[in-house]
Design a protein around this motif. Structure first.
Motif, PDB file in Angstrom:
ATOM      1  N   GLY A 350      21.968  -0.753  16.967  1.00  0.00           N
ATOM      2  CA  GLY A 350      23.143  -0.633  17.829  1.00  0.00           C
ATOM      3  C   GLY A 350      24.132  -1.761  17.641  1.00  0.00           C
ATOM      4  O   GLY A 350      25.041  -1.923  18.449  1.00  0.00           O
ATOM      5  N   SER A 351      23.970  -2.539  16.569  1.00  0.00           N
ATOM      6  CA  SER A 351      24.877  -3.654  16.321  1.00  0.00           C
ATOM      7  C   SER A 351      26.173  -3.146  15.695  1.00  0.00           C
ATOM      8  O   SER A 351      26.237  -2.054  15.138  1.00  0.00           O
ATOM      9  CB  SER A 351      24.211  -4.688  15.416  1.00  0.00           C
ATOM     10  OG  SER A 351      23.087  -5.262  16.064  1.00  0.00           O
ATOM     11  N   MET A 352      27.227  -3.987  15.788  1.00  0.00           N
ATOM     12  CA  MET A 352      28.543  -3.610  15.254  1.00  0.00           C
ATOM     13  C   MET A 352      29.164  -4.797  14.555  1.00  0.00           C
ATOM     14  O   MET A 352      28.963  -5.943  14.950  1.00  0.00           O
ATOM     15  CB  MET A 352      29.468  -3.150  16.389  1.00  0.00           C
ATOM     16  CG  MET A 352      29.092  -1.828  17.027  1.00  0.00           C
ATOM     17  SD  MET A 352      30.268  -1.346  18.327  1.00  0.00           S
ATOM     18  CE  MET A 352      29.452  -2.023  19.776  1.00  0.00           C
ATOM     19  N   THR A 353      29.960  -4.501  13.509  1.00  0.00           N
ATOM     20  CA  THR A 353      30.665  -5.559  12.790  1.00  0.00           C
ATOM     21  C   THR A 353      31.882  -4.973  12.098  1.00  0.00           C
ATOM     22  O   THR A 353      32.083  -3.748  12.075  1.00  0.00           O
ATOM     23  CB  THR A 353      29.741  -6.236  11.758  1.00  0.00           C
ATOM     24  OG1 THR A 353      30.383  -7.408  11.248  1.00  0.00           O
ATOM     25  CG2 THR A 353      29.425  -5.294  10.599  1.00  0.00           C
ATOM     26  N   THR A 354      32.722  -5.857  11.530  1.00  0.00           N
ATOM     27  CA  THR A 354      33.838  -5.433  10.690  1.00  0.00           C
ATOM     28  C   THR A 354      33.672  -6.051   9.306  1.00  0.00           C
ATOM     29  O   THR A 354      33.043  -7.103   9.160  1.00  0.00           O
ATOM     30  CB  THR A 354      35.204  -5.844  11.269  1.00  0.00           C
ATOM     31  OG1 THR A 354      35.346  -7.270  11.185  1.00  0.00           O
ATOM     32  CG2 THR A 354      35.337  -5.407  12.714  1.00  0.00           C
ATOM     33  N   VAL A 355      34.231  -5.392   8.306  1.00  0.00           N
ATOM     34  CA  VAL A 355      34.153  -5.856   6.914  1.00  0.00           C
ATOM     35  C   VAL A 355      35.493  -5.572   6.245  1.00  0.00           C
ATOM     36  O   VAL A 355      36.140  -4.560   6.532  1.00  0.00           O
ATOM     37  CB  VAL A 355      33.027  -5.130   6.139  1.00  0.00           C
ATOM     38  CG1 VAL A 355      33.010  -5.561   4.681  1.00  0.00           C
ATOM     39  CG2 VAL A 355      31.675  -5.398   6.764  1.00  0.00           C
ATOM     40  N   HIS A 356      35.895  -6.459   5.336  1.00  0.00           N
ATOM     41  CA  HIS A 356      37.087  -6.195   4.532  1.00  0.00           C
ATOM     42  C   HIS A 356      36.702  -5.290   3.371  1.00  0.00           C
ATOM     43  O   HIS A 356      35.974  -5.689   2.469  1.00  0.00           O
ATOM     44  CB  HIS A 356      37.677  -7.501   4.008  1.00  0.00           C
ATOM     45  CG  HIS A 356      38.426  -8.267   5.050  1.00  0.00           C
ATOM     46  ND1 HIS A 356      39.597  -7.803   5.617  1.00  0.00           N
ATOM     47  CD2 HIS A 356      38.182  -9.463   5.636  1.00  0.00           C
ATOM     48  CE1 HIS A 356      40.038  -8.681   6.500  1.00  0.00           C
ATOM     49  NE2 HIS A 356      39.190  -9.692   6.535  1.00  0.00           N
ATOM     50  N   ALA A 357      37.161  -4.055   3.427  1.00  0.00           N
ATOM     51  CA  ALA A 357      36.892  -3.086   2.354  1.00  0.00           C
ATOM     52  C   ALA A 357      37.982  -2.028   2.405  1.00  0.00           C
ATOM     53  O   ALA A 357      38.566  -1.760   3.464  1.00  0.00           O
ATOM     54  CB  ALA A 357      35.514  -2.453   2.521  1.00  0.00           C
ATOM     55  N   ASN A 358      38.248  -1.421   1.272  1.00  0.00           N
ATOM     56  CA  ASN A 358      39.298  -0.404   1.205  1.00  0.00           C
ATOM     57  C   ASN A 358      38.838   0.947   1.724  1.00  0.00           C
ATOM     58  O   ASN A 358      39.610   1.684   2.334  1.00  0.00           O
ATOM     59  CB  ASN A 358      39.790  -0.249  -0.239  1.00  0.00           C
ATOM     60  CG  ASN A 358      40.517  -1.485  -0.736  1.00  0.00           C
ATOM     61  OD1 ASN A 358      41.229  -2.138   0.016  1.00  0.00           O
ATOM     62  ND2 ASN A 358      40.329  -1.806  -2.006  1.00  0.00           N
ATOM     63  N   ARG A 359      37.564   1.295   1.448  1.00  0.00           N
ATOM     64  CA  ARG A 359      37.032   2.592   1.863  1.00  0.00           C
ATOM     65  C   ARG A 359      35.629   2.401   2.420  1.00  0.00           C
ATOM     66  O   ARG A 359      34.942   1.426   2.104  1.00  0.00           O
ATOM     67  CB  ARG A 359      36.969   3.554   0.673  1.00  0.00           C
ATOM     68  CG  ARG A 359      38.271   3.776  -0.084  1.00  0.00           C
ATOM     69  CD  ARG A 359      38.026   4.733  -1.246  1.00  0.00           C
ATOM     70  NE  ARG A 359      36.899   4.282  -2.068  1.00  0.00           N
ATOM     71  CZ  ARG A 359      36.063   5.082  -2.713  1.00  0.00           C
ATOM     72  NH1 ARG A 359      36.192   6.397  -2.610  1.00  0.00           N
ATOM     73  NH2 ARG A 359      35.077   4.593  -3.447  1.00  0.00           N
TER      74      ARG A 359
END
Length: 455
Positions: A350-359
């Motif tokens: 149930g964890s959440m994160t953001t990542v720099h990616a195009n797709r």
């Protein structure tokens, strides 16, 4: 000047016409007198600047609050500006210097002129006069851009020179006990409400920059994001995300800056039970969960890349000992990628994160690349497979479209036949300004959702 008050209209006219008129020959003597009084004004401004920057208060909390007041005054918050103006007026009274007879200025009083020089934001005052919908101010050299609705546009105002920008930078860092000089050509100021100022000086960037990102006080649940004026997602997508939240899917969010990733994560956290233990790890406090959700069982970490004792890696080590049921990581970076992967695969579903990616298809490999930077011997394909199956189970892709922040894709990320594939649950169709739903959850996902929701 009206009723002795500073007029933005008059100031705007002054900024636009400044430098257009050259002095006539008969004005030379007057210019010399004005030069002398200008030097007196500069000395008085230096005295006021030193006086304001001195720590004030009996306790550390009082001194911190005073520093916060100065920072907010610089950024244009009305109540704090009135407080600082009163401090300047009191100081002038004690110095018996309420006026400089030969000094000409476009303000209602000497105190207001000194405020503009020592605290004010010069032409940015005109931008701040229209705060409605203003999310960010971007200064590049003498140019100003205003960000509204996630879109930057060139402002009708601009600085006369970069020296005015550098003066504002010095005001901000002075009142934050920081510095910009040849040895350190950048600084950041963070206010308690989440507003953030990032500055760079000439020599680190080709031109001085100043970016003010204002914190949006409002926060939303997922339901609000389905309706006008936001229309970030559809009602069916809201139900998808709620099911994934209850099913404790590990989720990843991607999208450009200002596309709404943080707001969406915050909206999802708002849907969680108040007693559920959540740990957040951010490089800068932006979600402000403790303030907006005081009843929730949330531990918030603010990390520093420059301080190993307070790095993201150290925050993870402590967080894992604080019985988190979910970990919310603002953004995966090189140093903490391995720790986040381990957390997601060892009981913190149930964890959440953001990542720099195009797709969304690129996300597992991007995280795997970061994991391998620590020099450990790993099989990249096995690592990417593990991340796709257990760390980035559900991907949410966001973008800004016609000034609106939208969820452009929701997809189940999986490993299939030796490569990453995305089973799309929802996709935004720009031609119809609507979403369509190519696939239902896979049999594996459907079984997992039913099992978790039933518990």
């Amino acid at each position: 000047m009206k009723n002795g008050r500073f007029s933005l209209a008059e100031f705007a006219a002054k900024v636009r016409t400044e430098g257009e008129r050259e002095p006539e020959a008969g004005e030379a003597g007057e210019s010399r007198g004005q030069s002398d009084s200008s030097e007196d004004f500069e000395r008085l401004a230096g005295e006021i600047r030193t006086y304001l920057s001195a720590p004030r208060g009996m306790t550390e909390e009082e001194r911190r609050q005073y520093s916060e007041t100065l920072n907010r005054a610089v950024l244009g918050f009305p109540q704090e500006r009135e407080q600082v103006l009163a401090v300047i007026e009191d100081r002038l009274f004690r110095l018996r210097a309420q006026s400089l007879p030969d000094y000409k200025h476009p303000y209602g009083s000497l105190a207001e002129a000194l405020f503009a020089e020592v605290v004010g934001l010069h032409v940015l005052e005109l931008v701040l006069a229209n705060r409605q919908g203003l999310e960010e101010i971007q200064v590049l050299g003498d140019r100003i851009y205003e960000v509204r609705g996630g879109t930057a546009s060139l402002s009708e105002f601009r600085f006369a020179s970069v020296r005015d920008v550098e003066r504002i930078q010095q005001n901000l860092v002075l009142y934050n006990n920081d510095r910009i000089n040849p040895r350190k050509r950048w600084a950041e100021v963070m206010l308690r409400d989440g507003s953030r100022v990032t500055m760079t000086g000439f020599g680190f960037t080709s031109r001085p920059t100043l970016t003010i990102r204002f914190y949006t006080v409002r926060h939303y649940g997922l339901e609000a994001l389905t309706a006008p004026p936001y229309r970030t997602m559809s009602e069916e997508m809201r139900r998808m995300l709620l099911a994934a939240l209850r099913g404790r899917y590990n989720m990843v969010f991607i999208g450009p800056t200002n596309s709404g990733k943080t707001n969406l994560m915050k909206a999802m956290i708002a849907e969680l039970p108040d007693d559920e233990r959540v740990v957040t790890i951010e490089g800068r406090f932006e979600m402000m969960l403790g303030r907006d959700f005081p009843g929730k069982n949330i531990v918030e970490y603010e990390t520093s890349e420059e301080d190993p004792a307070h790095s993201a890696a150290q925050a993870f080590k402590l967080a894992l000992r604080q019985s988190p049921q979910r970990i919310i990581h603002a953004e995966i970076r090189d140093d903490d990628a391995n720790i986040y992967v381990r957390a997601c695969t060892r009981g913190h579903a149930g964890s959440m994160t953001t990542v720099h990616a195009n797709r969304l298809e690129d996300v597992p490999e991007a995280i795997a690349d970061m994991c391998m930077l620590d020099g450990r011997g790993m099989n990249p394909e096995r690592l990417t497979k593990r991340i796709a199956e257990y760390v980035t189970e559900l991907g949410v892709e966001m973008k800004v479209w016609r000034g609106r922040r939208i969820v452009s894709r929701i997809g189940e990320i999986r490993w299939d036949d030796g490569e990453v594939r995305v089973r799309e649950w929802a996709v935004f169709d720009e031609s119809r300004d609507a979403w369509f739903y190519p696939n239902t959850p896979s049999s594996r996902a459907a079984a997992w959702l039913m099992k978790e929701v039933a518990q």
